[in-house]
Design a protein around this motif. Structure first.
Motif, mmCIF file in Angstrom:
data_model
loop_
_atom_site.group_PDB
_atom_site.id
_atom_site.type_symbol
_atom_site.label_atom_id
_atom_site.label_comp_id
_atom_site.label_asym_id
_atom_site.label_seq_id
_atom_site.Cartn_x
_atom_site.Cartn_y
_atom_site.Cartn_z
ATOM 1 N N GLU A 72 -9.534 -6.337 13.583
ATOM 2 C CA GLU A 72 -10.715 -6.665 12.799
ATOM 3 C C GLU A 72 -11.919 -5.836 13.232
ATOM 4 O O GLU A 72 -12.790 -5.537 12.429
ATOM 5 N N GLU A 73 -11.971 -5.484 14.529
ATOM 6 C CA GLU A 73 -13.098 -4.701 15.024
ATOM 7 C C GLU A 73 -13.075 -3.267 14.498
ATOM 8 O O GLU A 73 -14.119 -2.661 14.270
ATOM 9 N N ARG A 74 -11.884 -2.718 14.312
ATOM 10 C CA ARG A 74 -11.774 -1.328 13.847
ATOM 11 C C ARG A 74 -10.480 -1.183 13.051
ATOM 12 O O ARG A 74 -9.392 -1.274 13.616
ATOM 13 N N GLU A 75 -10.613 -0.968 11.759
ATOM 14 C CA GLU A 75 -9.460 -0.841 10.875
ATOM 15 C C GLU A 75 -9.454 0.523 10.195
ATOM 16 O O GLU A 75 -10.512 1.117 9.957
ATOM 17 N N ALA A 76 -8.273 0.996 9.877
ATOM 18 C CA ALA A 76 -8.113 2.256 9.149
ATOM 19 C C ALA A 76 -7.170 2.023 7.983
ATOM 20 O O ALA A 76 -6.048 1.529 8.169
ATOM 21 N N ASP A 77 -7.612 2.345 6.770
ATOM 22 C CA ASP A 77 -6.761 2.186 5.597
ATOM 23 C C ASP A 77 -5.644 3.218 5.617
ATOM 24 O O ASP A 77 -5.860 4.388 5.942
ATOM 25 N N VAL A 78 -4.459 2.778 5.268
ATOM 26 C CA VAL A 78 -3.300 3.655 5.177
ATOM 27 C C VAL A 78 -3.037 4.037 3.725
ATOM 28 O O VAL A 78 -2.797 5.196 3.400
ATOM 29 N N SER A 79 -3.092 3.049 2.832
ATOM 30 C CA SER A 79 -2.795 3.309 1.421
ATOM 31 C C SER A 79 -3.265 2.135 0.576
ATOM 32 O O SER A 79 -3.421 1.019 1.081
ATOM 33 N N ILE A 80 -3.490 2.400 -0.703
ATOM 34 C CA ILE A 80 -3.729 1.358 -1.693
ATOM 35 C C ILE A 80 -2.545 1.384 -2.652
ATOM 36 O O ILE A 80 -2.308 2.385 -3.334
ATOM 37 N N CYS A 81 -1.770 0.310 -2.686
ATOM 38 C CA CYS A 81 -0.573 0.243 -3.525
ATOM 39 C C CYS A 81 -0.922 -0.329 -4.896
ATOM 40 O O CYS A 81 -1.575 -1.367 -4.996
ATOM 41 N N GLU A 82 -0.476 0.340 -5.931
ATOM 42 C CA GLU A 82 -0.733 -0.029 -7.314
ATOM 43 C C GLU A 82 0.544 -0.595 -7.942
ATOM 44 O O GLU A 82 1.618 -0.533 -7.337
ATOM 45 N N PRO A 83 0.450 -1.140 -9.156
ATOM 46 C CA PRO A 83 1.658 -1.652 -9.824
ATOM 47 C C PRO A 83 2.761 -0.597 -9.889
ATOM 48 O O PRO A 83 2.519 0.548 -10.257
ATOM 49 N N GLY A 84 3.956 -0.998 -9.494
ATOM 50 C CA GLY A 84 5.087 -0.077 -9.446
ATOM 51 C C GLY A 84 5.345 0.489 -8.063
ATOM 52 O O GLY A 84 6.440 0.990 -7.789
ATOM 53 N N ASP A 85 4.329 0.424 -7.173
ATOM 54 C CA ASP A 85 4.495 0.938 -5.811
ATOM 55 C C ASP A 85 5.236 -0.077 -4.948
ATOM 56 O O ASP A 85 5.011 -1.279 -5.046
ATOM 57 N N SER A 86 6.074 0.419 -4.061
ATOM 58 C CA SER A 86 6.769 -0.441 -3.106
ATOM 59 C C SER A 86 6.258 -0.120 -1.708
ATOM 60 O O SER A 86 5.738 0.956 -1.445
ATOM 61 N N PHE A 87 6.403 -1.079 -0.806
ATOM 62 C CA PHE A 87 6.012 -0.837 0.584
ATOM 63 C C PHE A 87 6.846 -1.716 1.506
ATOM 64 O O PHE A 87 7.271 -2.805 1.126
ATOM 65 N N GLY A 88 7.101 -1.190 2.695
ATOM 66 C CA GLY A 88 7.919 -1.902 3.675
ATOM 67 C C GLY A 88 9.404 -1.646 3.549
ATOM 68 O O GLY A 88 10.187 -2.120 4.375
ATOM 69 N N GLU A 89 9.827 -0.866 2.546
ATOM 70 C CA GLU A 89 11.262 -0.665 2.343
ATOM 71 C C GLU A 89 11.893 0.194 3.439
ATOM 72 O O GLU A 89 13.118 0.225 3.575
#
Length: 226
Positions: A72-89
């Protein structure tokens, strides 16, 4: 999060067009989708946190999901997933803990795949593993492209590139309506909100006019020059 519910026929059809099911025949696709249910999350809900033991991977059906690393003190965005995108696979093929955290940015509906059930399918349906590998390859190429843009382009150029690749042209003019708030666009482009505002202000000289989420481009060629 609301309870899990069965995927509708429309949601199954949408997943049938996602990269993670690409090149699968109907039998293989049905087998993969049998491992999934639909789940809903509200704005700012956390799906999972970095290093947490993983039981699922996801595909976005509606809304937007933020992937990020850090505390919470320091975060870095990796990606913004949109409809149709998968993640964690990637966890189907290797690993047992999430490599990043995931947060719903608005009301979202996701297809949630049970990792253990999908892994059990691979021996009988090896092409499912190949489809997952293709999805991961796309993620890698997309990440490399984002890194290159971050290092080679100014904030103004990043915004111009996004506008040009998402607008609807009408001759020399073009327009688009952002599908999300500008703060989410800033995260997607790796910019601070104030940097995005400065970039839009600078692009006025190239004919870009912003009114809420509506964006008008008076001269597409001038924007290309940016």
């Amino acid at each position: 999060m609301s309870g899990a519910f069965k995927l509708s026929s429309a949601q199954q059809a949408m997943l049938g067009g996602a990269l993670i099911t690409s090149n699968l025949d109907r039998h293989e696709r049905d087998a993969l989708l049998s491992c999934a249910v639909a789940v809903r999350y509200g704005p700012q809900d956390v799906l999972f946190r970095e290093h947490e033991k993983a039981h699922y991977f996801y595909c976005v059906l509606s809304g937007y999901v933020r992937l990020y690393r850090g505390s919470e003190e320091r975060e870095a965005d990796v990606s913004i997933c949109e409809p149709g995108d998968s993640f964690g696979e990637c966890l189907v093929l290797a690993g047992d803990a999430y490599n990043y955290s995931a947060q719903a940015m608005e009301h979202v509906i996701l297809a949630r795949f049970n990792l253990a059930e999908v892994k059990a399918l691979l021996a009988q349906h090896p092409r499912i593993g190949s489809a997952i590998a293709r999805s991961l390859s796309r993620h890698l190429l997309s990440t490399m492209e984002c890194l290159a843009r971050d290092r080679m382009q100014t904030s103004q150029q990043r915004v111009a590139h996004y506008l040009l690749t998402h607008c609807t042209s009408e001759g020399a003019r073009a327009s688009l309506r952002l599908p999300f708030q500008k703060r989410l666009l800033a995260r997607k482009l790796g910019l601070a909100p104030e940097a995005l505002s400065r970039a839009f202000s600078a692009l006025r000289t190239s004919g870009v006019r912003v009114s809420g989420r509506a964006i008008a481009i008076e001269d597409v060629n001038a924007l290309r020059q940016v």
